[in-house]
Design a protein around this motif. Structure first.
Motif, PDB file in Angstrom:
ATOM      1  N   ARG A 122      -5.035  -2.208  -7.069  1.00 33.58           N
ATOM      2  CA  ARG A 122      -3.685  -2.527  -7.549  1.00 33.58           C
ATOM      3  C   ARG A 122      -3.692  -3.472  -8.733  1.00 33.58           C
ATOM      4  NH1 ARG A 122       0.288  -2.795  -2.238  1.00 33.58           N
ATOM      5  NH2 ARG A 122      -0.615  -1.007  -1.150  1.00 33.58           N
ATOM      6  N   ALA A 123      -4.863  -3.949  -9.118  1.00 31.43           N
ATOM      7  CA  ALA A 123      -5.000  -4.830 -10.281  1.00 31.43           C
ATOM      8  C   ALA A 123      -6.411  -4.646 -10.817  1.00 31.43           C
ATOM      9  CB  ALA A 123      -4.744  -6.284  -9.899  1.00 31.43           C
ATOM     10  N   ALA A 124      -6.631  -5.181 -11.999  1.00 29.85           N
ATOM     11  CA  ALA A 124      -7.958  -5.082 -12.619  1.00 29.85           C
ATOM     12  C   ALA A 124      -8.344  -6.439 -13.183  1.00 29.85           C
ATOM     13  CB  ALA A 124      -7.956  -4.042 -13.726  1.00 29.85           C
ATOM     14  N   LEU A 125      -9.620  -6.745 -13.096  1.00 26.68           N
ATOM     15  CA  LEU A 125     -10.123  -7.976 -13.685  1.00 26.68           C
ATOM     16  C   LEU A 125     -10.203  -7.848 -15.195  1.00 26.68           C
ATOM     17  CD1 LEU A 125     -13.132  -8.849 -11.325  1.00 26.68           C
ATOM     18  CD2 LEU A 125     -10.929 -10.033 -11.443  1.00 26.68           C
ATOM     19  N   ASP A 126     -10.144  -8.997 -15.861  1.00 28.44           N
ATOM     20  CA  ASP A 126     -10.449  -9.017 -17.286  1.00 28.44           C
ATOM     21  C   ASP A 126     -11.851  -8.439 -17.475  1.00 28.44           C
ATOM     22  OD1 ASP A 126     -11.790 -10.468 -19.693  1.00 28.44           O
ATOM     23  OD2 ASP A 126      -9.635 -10.752 -20.005  1.00 28.44           O
ATOM     24  N   PRO A 127     -12.061  -7.605 -18.462  1.00 28.69           N
ATOM     25  CA  PRO A 127     -13.381  -6.975 -18.657  1.00 28.69           C
ATOM     26  C   PRO A 127     -14.535  -7.970 -18.715  1.00 28.69           C
ATOM     27  CG  PRO A 127     -11.757  -5.930 -20.063  1.00 28.69           C
ATOM     28  CD  PRO A 127     -11.067  -7.098 -19.431  1.00 28.69           C
ATOM     29  N   SER A 128     -14.279  -9.177 -19.214  1.00 25.86           N
ATOM     30  CA  SER A 128     -15.347 -10.172 -19.288  1.00 25.86           C
ATOM     31  C   SER A 128     -15.750 -10.689 -17.910  1.00 25.86           C
ATOM     32  CB  SER A 128     -14.913 -11.347 -20.161  1.00 25.86           C
ATOM     33  OG  SER A 128     -13.814 -12.041 -19.573  1.00 25.86           O
ATOM     34  N   LEU A 129     -14.890 -10.494 -16.905  1.00 25.80           N
ATOM     35  CA  LEU A 129     -15.165 -10.965 -15.556  1.00 25.80           C
ATOM     36  C   LEU A 129     -15.665  -9.854 -14.641  1.00 25.80           C
ATOM     37  CD1 LEU A 129     -12.008 -13.208 -15.021  1.00 25.80           C
ATOM     38  CD2 LEU A 129     -14.315 -13.957 -15.643  1.00 25.80           C
ATOM     39  N   ALA A 130     -15.506  -8.622 -15.044  1.00 28.68           N
ATOM     40  CA  ALA A 130     -15.894  -7.486 -14.198  1.00 28.68           C
ATOM     41  C   ALA A 130     -17.389  -7.226 -14.345  1.00 28.68           C
ATOM     42  CB  ALA A 130     -15.078  -6.259 -14.584  1.00 28.68           C
ATOM     43  N   LEU A 179       1.106 -16.237  12.371  1.00 30.14           N
ATOM     44  CA  LEU A 179       2.540 -16.202  12.669  1.00 30.14           C
ATOM     45  C   LEU A 179       3.298 -17.324  11.966  1.00 30.14           C
ATOM     46  CD1 LEU A 179       2.423 -15.407  16.490  1.00 30.14           C
ATOM     47  CD2 LEU A 179       2.963 -13.831  14.615  1.00 30.14           C
ATOM     48  N   LEU A 180       2.618 -18.454  11.773  1.00 27.04           N
ATOM     49  CA  LEU A 180       3.266 -19.613  11.177  1.00 27.04           C
ATOM     50  C   LEU A 180       3.012 -19.742   9.680  1.00 27.04           C
ATOM     51  CD1 LEU A 180       2.472 -22.244  13.968  1.00 27.04           C
ATOM     52  CD2 LEU A 180       4.630 -21.021  13.586  1.00 27.04           C
ATOM     53  N   ALA A 181       2.197 -18.827   9.125  1.00 26.87           N
ATOM     54  CA  ALA A 181       1.841 -18.925   7.708  1.00 26.87           C
ATOM     55  C   ALA A 181       3.061 -18.710   6.829  1.00 26.87           C
ATOM     56  CB  ALA A 181       0.759 -17.899   7.366  1.00 26.87           C
ATOM     57  N   PRO A 182       3.095 -19.337   5.650  1.00 24.84           N
ATOM     58  CA  PRO A 182       4.199 -19.093   4.720  1.00 24.84           C
ATOM     59  C   PRO A 182       4.175 -17.668   4.211  1.00 24.84           C
ATOM     60  CG  PRO A 182       2.472 -20.356   3.657  1.00 24.84           C
ATOM     61  CD  PRO A 182       2.107 -20.289   5.110  1.00 24.84           C
ATOM     62  N   GLY A 183       5.292 -17.235   3.656  1.00 26.49           N
ATOM     63  CA  GLY A 183       5.398 -15.856   3.188  1.00 26.49           C
ATOM     64  C   GLY A 183       4.484 -15.527   2.031  1.00 26.49           C
ATOM     65  N   ASP A 184       4.118 -16.520   1.206  1.00 31.18           N
ATOM     66  CA  ASP A 184       3.240 -16.268   0.072  1.00 31.18           C
ATOM     67  C   ASP A 184       1.818 -16.099   0.548  1.00 31.18           C
ATOM     68  OD1 ASP A 184       1.892 -16.071  -2.274  1.00 31.18           O
ATOM     69  OD2 ASP A 184       2.508 -18.029  -3.068  1.00 31.18           O
ATOM     70  N   GLU A 185       1.323 -14.871   0.578  1.00 29.86           N
ATOM     71  CA  GLU A 185      -0.002 -14.570   1.110  1.00 29.86           C
ATOM     72  C   GLU A 185      -1.115 -14.803   0.087  1.00 29.86           C
ATOM     73  OE1 GLU A 185      -0.744 -13.954   4.053  1.00 29.86           O
ATOM     74  OE2 GLU A 185       1.013 -13.196   5.084  1.00 29.86           O
ATOM     75  N   THR A 186      -0.770 -15.239  -1.133  1.00 32.99           N
ATOM     76  CA  THR A 186      -1.804 -15.415  -2.149  1.00 32.99           C
ATOM     77  C   THR A 186      -2.435 -16.796  -2.087  1.00 32.99           C
ATOM     78  OG1 THR A 186      -0.273 -16.228  -3.846  1.00 32.99           O
ATOM     79  CG2 THR A 186      -0.565 -13.833  -3.672  1.00 32.99           C
ATOM     80  N   MET A 194      -4.479  -6.379   4.778  1.00 33.42           N
ATOM     81  CA  MET A 194      -3.258  -7.106   5.139  1.00 33.42           C
ATOM     82  C   MET A 194      -2.587  -7.782   3.950  1.00 33.42           C
ATOM     83  SD  MET A 194      -3.084  -6.247   8.226  1.00 33.42           S
ATOM     84  CE  MET A 194      -1.611  -7.202   8.623  1.00 33.42           C
ATOM     85  N   THR A 195      -3.333  -8.032   2.874  1.00 36.12           N
ATOM     86  CA  THR A 195      -2.757  -8.683   1.683  1.00 36.12           C
ATOM     87  C   THR A 195      -3.193  -7.934   0.420  1.00 36.12           C
ATOM     88  OG1 THR A 195      -4.623 -10.220   1.495  1.00 36.12           O
ATOM     89  CG2 THR A 195      -2.761 -10.930   2.839  1.00 36.12           C
ATOM     90  N   PRO A 196      -2.843  -6.658   0.290  1.00 39.16           N
ATOM     91  CA  PRO A 196      -3.382  -5.847  -0.810  1.00 39.16           C
ATOM     92  C   PRO A 196      -2.887  -6.240  -2.195  1.00 39.16           C
ATOM     93  CG  PRO A 196      -1.690  -4.640   0.377  1.00 39.16           C
ATOM     94  CD  PRO A 196      -1.954  -5.884   1.171  1.00 39.16           C
ATOM     95  N   ASP A 197      -1.840  -7.040  -2.276  1.00 39.27           N
ATOM     96  CA  ASP A 197      -1.318  -7.443  -3.580  1.00 39.27           C
ATOM     97  C   ASP A 197      -1.766  -8.847  -3.998  1.00 39.27           C
ATOM     98  OD1 ASP A 197       0.232  -5.063  -4.101  1.00 39.27           O
ATOM     99  OD2 ASP A 197       1.636  -5.770  -2.571  1.00 39.27           O
ATOM    100  N   SER A 198      -2.547  -9.487  -3.153  1.00 34.14           N
ATOM    101  CA  SER A 198      -2.978 -10.848  -3.446  1.00 34.14           C
ATOM    102  C   SER A 198      -3.975 -10.861  -4.607  1.00 34.14           C
ATOM    103  CB  SER A 198      -3.616 -11.485  -2.217  1.00 34.14           C
ATOM    104  OG  SER A 198      -4.167 -12.743  -2.531  1.00 34.14           O
ATOM    105  N   THR A 199      -3.789 -11.797  -5.514  1.00 32.12           N
ATOM    106  CA  THR A 199      -4.722 -11.972  -6.630  1.00 32.12           C
ATOM    107  C   THR A 199      -5.591 -13.217  -6.461  1.00 32.12           C
ATOM    108  OG1 THR A 199      -3.013 -13.149  -7.891  1.00 32.12           O
ATOM    109  CG2 THR A 199      -3.239 -10.762  -8.265  1.00 32.12           C
ATOM    110  N   ALA A 200      -5.514 -13.839  -5.278  1.00 31.93           N
ATOM    111  CA  ALA A 200      -6.344 -15.015  -4.986  1.00 31.93           C
ATOM    112  C   ALA A 200      -7.710 -14.556  -4.506  1.00 31.93           C
ATOM    113  CB  ALA A 200      -5.675 -15.878  -3.924  1.00 31.93           C
ATOM    114  N   PRO A 201      -8.796 -14.986  -5.146  1.00 27.61           N
ATOM    115  CA  PRO A 201     -10.129 -14.548  -4.716  1.00 27.61           C
ATOM    116  C   PRO A 201     -10.457 -15.022  -3.303  1.00 27.61           C
ATOM    117  CG  PRO A 201     -10.210 -15.650  -6.861  1.00 27.61           C
ATOM    118  CD  PRO A 201      -8.854 -15.908  -6.295  1.00 27.61           C
ATOM    119  N   LEU A 202     -10.983 -14.129  -2.520  1.00 24.14           N
ATOM    120  CA  LEU A 202     -11.470 -14.465  -1.192  1.00 24.14           C
ATOM    121  C   LEU A 202     -12.926 -14.897  -1.310  1.00 24.14           C
ATOM    122  CD1 LEU A 202     -11.231 -14.411   1.947  1.00 24.14           C
ATOM    123  CD2 LEU A 202     -11.944 -12.007   1.833  1.00 24.14           C
TER     124      LEU A 202
END
Length: 229
Positions: free
Chosen positions: A60-68, A191-198, A130-138
């Motif tokens: 659903r997103a792509a890294l900057d080419p310099s990071l891929a 269950l108690l986590a905030p709505g922002d999954e990123t 569960m968080t397919p739109d998150s852009t935060a690195p795991l």
């Protein structure tokens, strides 16, 4: 919630937990190489390149080419060897050291390594699902370590473990209490986590790694277990 300190559960088959020790050394070395010696901007680039970014993995997103810099899917392995700080590293390695040696003893060195990596990959896939739109690195070993904890719970539920509750109160409790309470805490946190999954902790990676670890521990275990405690 708690930090494990030690357990009374001696090795029965192997002489030393070589794989567990090597994994801890590798995580520490990579932290020093990629975290402790880098400025924040440089480390962020490392986490984007080698961490598992859910939106990128899900297409659903792509890294900057310099990071891929990795082939598709390779970050599902590399992410588990990166940590965001000393506390992140030390807590994960404490769990791995206390619980990993006995699981390695039960499975053997090679199967334990395969088990650990499989749990880590499964944990990342669970987080992506569960968080397919998150852009935060795991990043971090906690998903793989969660699988190790599940295996310990299955193999040694009655083993006594010294833990620091809330990092302050020392208690000696059965592994079933400590690890059972830990997975309940993960579900409660979701269950108690905030709505922002990123942002925040990757709770789904913990849960996914734990339950895949539970299933694999059952499948990977030798037919004849070590002598009873």
């Amino acid at each position: 919630m708690f930090l494990p300190v030690t357990d009374h559960n001696p090795l029965r088959v192997i002489r030393f937990q070589y794989v567990t020790g090597t994994l801890i050394a590798l995580n520490a070395a990579l932290f020093v190489a990629t975290g402790a010696t880098m400025v924040p901007g440089a480390f962020q680039a490392v986490t984007l390149s080698y961490g598992a970014v859910p939106a990128v993995v899900a297409g659903r997103a792509a890294l900057d080419p310099s990071l891929a810099v990795l082939p598709d899917g390779a970050s599902l392995l590399t992410y588990m060897f990166l940590h965001g700080g000393w506390l992140h590293l030390l807590t994960n390695m404490a769990f791995l050291w206390v619980f990993g040696d006995n699981v390695e003893d039960r499975l053997g060195h090679v199967r334990f390594l395969a088990f650990y990596l499989a749990c880590g990959v499964a944990a990342a896939i669970a987080q992506v699902a569960m968080t397919p739109d998150s852009t935060a690195p795991l990043i971090g070993a906690s998903g793989a370590v969660s699988g190790v904890m599940a295996a310990y719970l299955l193999y040694y539920p009655g083993a006594r473990v010294w833990v620091l509750v809330f990092m302050r109160l020392p208690l000696r409790v059965p592994a079933s209490w400590a690890l059972g309470g830990w997975i309940v805490f993960q579900f409660a946190s979701v269950l108690l986590a905030p709505g922002d999954e990123t942002v925040g902790v990757a709770w789904w990676a913990h849960i996914g790694g734990f339950f895949v670890g539970l299933a694999l521990a059952f499948l990977f275990a030798p037919r004849t277990p070590p002598a009873a405690q």
